[in-house]
Design a protein around this motif. Structure first.
Motif, mmCIF file in Angstrom:
data_model
loop_
_atom_site.group_PDB
_atom_site.id
_atom_site.type_symbol
_atom_site.label_atom_id
_atom_site.label_comp_id
_atom_site.label_asym_id
_atom_site.label_seq_id
_atom_site.Cartn_x
_atom_site.Cartn_y
_atom_site.Cartn_z
ATOM 1 N N UNK A 1 0.768 -1.234 0.000
ATOM 2 C CA UNK A 1 0.000 0.000 0.000
ATOM 3 C C UNK A 1 0.797 1.281 0.000
ATOM 4 N N UNK A 2 2.088 1.237 -0.290
ATOM 5 C CA UNK A 2 2.912 2.449 -0.213
ATOM 6 C C UNK A 2 3.319 2.991 -1.579
ATOM 7 N N UNK A 3 3.019 2.265 -2.655
ATOM 8 C CA UNK A 3 3.423 2.714 -3.985
ATOM 9 C C UNK A 3 2.332 2.423 -5.007
ATOM 10 N N UNK A 4 2.311 3.242 -6.056
ATOM 11 C CA UNK A 4 1.392 3.065 -7.176
ATOM 12 C C UNK A 4 2.205 3.166 -8.457
ATOM 13 N N UNK A 5 2.053 2.198 -9.345
ATOM 14 C CA UNK A 5 2.761 2.228 -10.618
ATOM 15 C C UNK A 5 1.759 2.544 -11.729
ATOM 16 N N UNK A 6 2.175 3.372 -12.673
ATOM 17 C CA UNK A 6 1.327 3.694 -13.829
ATOM 18 C C UNK A 6 2.230 4.014 -15.008
ATOM 19 N N UNK A 7 1.683 3.905 -16.210
ATOM 20 C CA UNK A 7 2.460 4.204 -17.406
ATOM 21 C C UNK A 7 1.860 5.391 -18.138
ATOM 22 N N UNK A 8 2.673 6.012 -19.008
ATOM 23 C CA UNK A 8 2.244 7.203 -19.727
ATOM 24 C C UNK A 8 2.721 7.147 -21.177
ATOM 25 N N UNK A 9 2.003 7.879 -22.022
ATOM 26 C CA UNK A 9 2.412 8.060 -23.412
ATOM 27 C C UNK A 9 2.281 9.533 -23.763
ATOM 28 N N UNK A 10 3.250 10.052 -24.533
ATOM 29 C CA UNK A 10 3.195 11.438 -24.962
ATOM 30 C C UNK A 10 2.240 11.559 -26.154
ATOM 31 N N UNK A 11 1.734 12.765 -26.405
ATOM 32 C CA UNK A 11 0.837 12.995 -27.540
ATOM 33 C C UNK A 11 1.565 12.691 -28.846
ATOM 34 N N UNK A 12 0.927 11.885 -29.702
ATOM 35 C CA UNK A 12 1.531 11.430 -30.955
ATOM 36 C C UNK A 12 0.620 11.739 -32.136
ATOM 37 N N UNK A 13 1.154 11.833 -33.359
ATOM 38 C CA UNK A 13 0.305 11.973 -34.545
ATOM 39 C C UNK A 13 -0.625 10.768 -34.659
ATOM 40 N N UNK A 14 -1.839 10.915 -35.190
ATOM 41 C CA UNK A 14 -2.421 12.136 -35.778
ATOM 42 C C UNK A 14 -3.141 13.032 -34.776
ATOM 43 N N UNK A 15 -2.987 12.763 -33.454
ATOM 44 C CA UNK A 15 -3.605 13.640 -32.453
ATOM 45 C C UNK A 15 -2.863 14.965 -32.352
ATOM 46 N N UNK A 16 -1.781 15.102 -33.097
ATOM 47 C CA UNK A 16 -1.043 16.355 -33.190
ATOM 48 C C UNK A 16 -0.342 16.366 -34.544
ATOM 49 N N UNK A 17 0.072 17.543 -34.995
ATOM 50 C CA UNK A 17 0.821 17.651 -36.237
ATOM 51 C C UNK A 17 -0.045 17.459 -37.471
ATOM 52 N N UNK A 18 0.550 17.694 -38.645
ATOM 53 C CA UNK A 18 -0.193 17.558 -39.887
ATOM 54 C C UNK A 18 -1.325 18.569 -39.949
ATOM 55 N N UNK A 19 -2.525 18.083 -40.264
ATOM 56 C CA UNK A 19 -3.673 18.984 -40.330
ATOM 57 C C UNK A 19 -4.228 19.296 -38.947
ATOM 58 N N UNK A 20 -3.749 18.575 -37.929
ATOM 59 C CA UNK A 20 -4.201 18.834 -36.568
ATOM 60 C C UNK A 20 -3.549 20.131 -36.076
ATOM 61 N N UNK A 21 -4.342 21.048 -35.543
ATOM 62 C CA UNK A 21 -3.747 22.330 -35.100
ATOM 63 C C UNK A 21 -2.809 22.208 -33.910
ATOM 64 N N UNK A 22 -2.843 21.077 -33.186
ATOM 65 C CA UNK A 22 -1.958 20.906 -32.036
ATOM 66 C C UNK A 22 -0.572 20.479 -32.512
ATOM 67 N N UNK A 23 0.475 21.258 -32.233
ATOM 68 C CA UNK A 23 1.825 20.835 -32.625
ATOM 69 C C UNK A 23 2.272 19.645 -31.789
ATOM 70 N N UNK A 24 3.083 18.777 -32.368
ATOM 71 C CA UNK A 24 3.541 17.591 -31.655
ATOM 72 C C UNK A 24 4.689 17.952 -30.706
ATOM 73 N N UNK A 25 4.596 17.516 -29.454
ATOM 74 C CA UNK A 25 5.688 17.762 -28.510
ATOM 75 C C UNK A 25 6.886 16.875 -28.835
ATOM 76 N N UNK A 26 8.051 17.298 -28.378
ATOM 77 C CA UNK A 26 9.274 16.517 -28.585
ATOM 78 C C UNK A 26 9.613 15.815 -27.281
ATOM 79 N N UNK A 27 9.759 14.493 -27.336
ATOM 80 C CA UNK A 27 10.071 13.732 -26.133
ATOM 81 C C UNK A 27 11.480 14.035 -25.657
ATOM 82 N N UNK A 28 11.626 14.160 -24.337
ATOM 83 C CA UNK A 28 12.936 14.347 -23.724
ATOM 84 C C UNK A 28 13.485 13.044 -23.155
ATOM 85 N N UNK A 29 12.780 11.922 -23.419
ATOM 86 C CA UNK A 29 13.224 10.628 -22.907
ATOM 87 C C UNK A 29 14.393 10.095 -23.732
ATOM 88 N N UNK A 30 15.173 9.149 -23.176
ATOM 89 C CA UNK A 30 16.327 8.607 -23.903
ATOM 90 C C UNK A 30 15.934 8.070 -25.274
#
Length: 663
Positions: free
Chosen positions: A466-495
């Protein structure tokens, strides 16, 4: 035809096929080191559903807990290779030659092993050299263990691949996915996708657990009276805390609509099957119960031309898991408030229903702590994503007979989720308490733990202490950004530009909970329906075509018009007119709402929606469509919103607009 294959393991820890305790069942339908001390409420402060209308399943809770200190760290993953072609995982990328993942590793986070120091996860390895190079085994979708205590395995890696190099004859019938990896509490097995990965009697984290000692056993649900065939379709599998039972969902298509039921079954190891596919060692699902109560399956109840709400109804839309001690099954159910999708729990023995969340945003992934005192959810409640639909409180869920599928689907933009992890005490949302966002600290800069471009993915999981919680994440990726989508795609800072990551929240002020193994529960769920192979399931229309009236529990009334399709197989339109209607004494609803539905394909919903509602009382709210109506079409499998017209909700001067098409 392939011959049955038999296998004997030295100490196979399987559910016994001997005496069962008793029998249980259920029903179904249709997720850096920074100190964190947060306000214990959502930034979207709205009038909460009052306890008066919450039903007996929403007890008055104590005062909300004080916010606590949380530290969020990132877990290590295999090295990332930009070159995913054969041989791209070079010695320069991984000097130990133990494999690489791509920038999009298809990460599927799991839970902790019972030692609290290892997390199971699934990743897709890329760039392996060709056979017979020993490193060629690090390819494709595989299960790994990740060190969560800052140490490494004997070879120096902070991770270990469990399934890489498992001999082919030890994984006959293996499924194509490794969704929702869940370690058993014996530390020797993991449920992943529709398989159980087994290294017994050796601990998965031990040097003795090698590929040659690892087996991947498929799980089969028999749906034919003679036991033949490949078995039934099973999805969204969740292991019961007793390590003996399993919950799962099964979806079917009928005409223009999709139907889904949830099931509860015992896992029984079959070392040498003689019927069904595969004829290889496998786990069979036996003593199966459909988690559906025909006598209490509708929230909207009719009596002649009258309608009332039945908050004791068991309306399992999709099974999401079990409580910490396994007494309850958690699920997404028919909403208690219009357009407000929540998580519920129902007791496997008594059928008692609890509403775990009530915030008007969308919630789906959920896990209850091992001591049953806390809930972690992944929710859009910090984003405003769903508020144009659900911000007005206290509207009874009448139009939801036709809008629920579409409303649920607007939570995402394709693969882009808007979930963030939240921790709520066992008494749930109440008043202005909407829990504590786990990862809210930080400056929101690119790559920070609360960077809004990094969204959580199902499922978050508690450690057994009961002392920790694990979860995973994903950064915003095309086509939810970039191209004809007005949201620009972020650049990942991960390795290597990796776009997925595995996070752990440390509840540093909490003492560990002494976890005790959960005794096997009965196979029988008294309120469920025992499943017979070959039987089919359907949901009768709970509300017939006619005009109805409903009296508010506190004041006013509503006039309701229900219309069905020509074949009388589903509802095609609902119209409601409210006159000073209140079920809770806090929100008084007036005006009209009318929605009609059609299904261009079995998974696509088209809604024509007219709304002109006003709410007074503890807030002043309006919910209005544009003069020509709000026309929404969305595929429930892809979640890309396309609409003509507008639907807008305003609460005490704060206006919530629908997302732009394709965003």
């Amino acid at each position: 035809m392939a011959q049955p294959m038999s296998i004997t393991k030295s100490t196979q820890p399987c559910p016994s096929k001997g005496t069962d305790p008793m029998r249980f069942a259920t029903s179904g339908i249709a997720v850096l080191l920074v100190p964190l001390a947060l306000a214990a409420q959502s930034p979207l402060l709205l009038p909460a559903l009052s306890d008066a209308n919450a039903g007996e399943s929403r007890p008055d809770g104590p005062s909300p807990p004080a916010p606590e200190s949380i530290e969020v760290t990132q877990l290590p993953l295999p090295p990332t290779t930009v070159n995913e072609e054969e041989g791209g995982c070079s010695v320069e990328v991984n000097p130990r030659r133990t494999g690489c993942i791509g920038q999009l590793p298809n990460l599927l986070g799991g839970n902790f092993l019972p030692d609290h120091n290892h997390v199971v996860a699934a990743v897709e390895f890329k760039g392996a050299p060709a056979a017979p190079d020993p490193a060629s085994i690090y390819t494709g979708l595989q299960l790994i263990l990740v060190k969560a205590d800052g140490t490494t395995f004997a070879n120096g890696d902070p991770w270990k691949c469990i399934t890489c190099g498992v001999p082919e004859d030890q994984q006959i019938g293996r499924g194509p996915t490794m969704e929702y990896p869940q370690a058993f509490t014996d530390g020797t097995r993991v449920l992943a996708g529709t398989d159980i990965i087994d290294c017994a009697p050796w601990q998965l984290s031990s040097p003795e657990c090698t590929p040659e000692r690892t087996y991947i056993f498929p799980i089969r649900w028999n749906v034919q009276p003679d036991g033949s065939g490949p078995g039934g379709n099973i999805r969204e599998l969740r292991k019961h805390p007793d390590d003996v039972h399993l919950g799962y969902n099964s979806m079917s298509f009928s005409g223009a609509t999709i139907s889904q039921f949830a099931y509860f079954a015992r896992l029984q190891f079959n070392p040498s099957p003689t019927t069904g596919i595969p004829l290889a060692p496998r786990y069979d699902l036996v003593n199966v119960t459909r988690l559906h109560n025909p006598n209490s399956s509708s929230l909207v109840m009719t009596d002649g031309d009258k309608i009332r709400m039945n908050y004791e109804a068991i309306t399992i839309g999709e099974l999401r898991g079990f409580s910490g001690r396994g007494n309850e099954v958690t699920y997404i159910g028919y909403p208690w408030e219009s357009c407000n999708m929540d998580v519920f729990a129902v007791d496997l023995t008594t059928g008692k229903v609890r509403r775990l969340t009530s915030h008007p945003e969308y919630v789906d992934p959920v896990d209850i702590s091992p001591d049953d005192q806390w809930v972690v959810v992944e929710d859009t409640r910090s984003t405003g994503r769903q508020m144009f639909l659900s911000a007005m409180r206290g509207i009874p869920p009448i139009i939801d007979m036709v809008v629920t599928g579409a409303v649920s689907s607007t939570r995402n933009n394709g693969q882009r989720r808007f979930f963030q992890p939240w921790m709520i005490d066992r008494y749930g949302d109440r008043g202005t308490y909407f829990g504590q966002q786990i990862n809210a600290a930080g400056d929101g800069s690119p790559g920070s733990i609360n960077d809004p471009e990094w969204n959580a993915r199902a499922d978050p999981k508690w450690s057994l202490d009961g002392t920790r919680i694990v979860y995973s994440q994903q950064i915003t990726l095309p086509p939810a950004c970039g191209g004809i989508n007005p949201l620009p795609c972020p650049i990942s800072t991960e390795p290597g530009g990796r776009v997925e990551r595995l996070m752990v929240a440390h509840l540093s002020s909490r003492p560990p909970v002494a976890w005790q193994p959960v005794a096997p529960v009965s196979d029988i769920v008294p309120w469920g329906v025992p499943y017979e192979p070959g039987s089919s399931a359907s949901r009768p229309i709970a509300v017939e075509e006619r005009n109805y009236s409903m009296v508010g529990e506190i004041s006013g009334s509503a006039e309701i018009k229900i219309r069905q399709n020509r074949e009388k197989t589903y509802v095609v339109s609902v119209a409601v007119t409210y006159q000073n209607f209140s079920n809770d004494g806090d929100n008084v609803i007036a005006g009209m709402e009318e929605v009609s539905v059609r299904y261009p394909t079995p998974t696509t919903v088209h809604l024509d929606w007219d709304s002109n509602l006003t709410s007074t009382g503890i807030s002043y709210s309006t919910k209005k469509s544009s003069p020509d109506g709000f026309h929404l079409e969305i595929d429930m499998m892809t979640n890309i919103l396309e609409a003509n017209g507008t639907l807008t909700t305003t609460v005490d001067g704060i206006t919530y607009l629908q997302p732009a098409n394709g965003t």
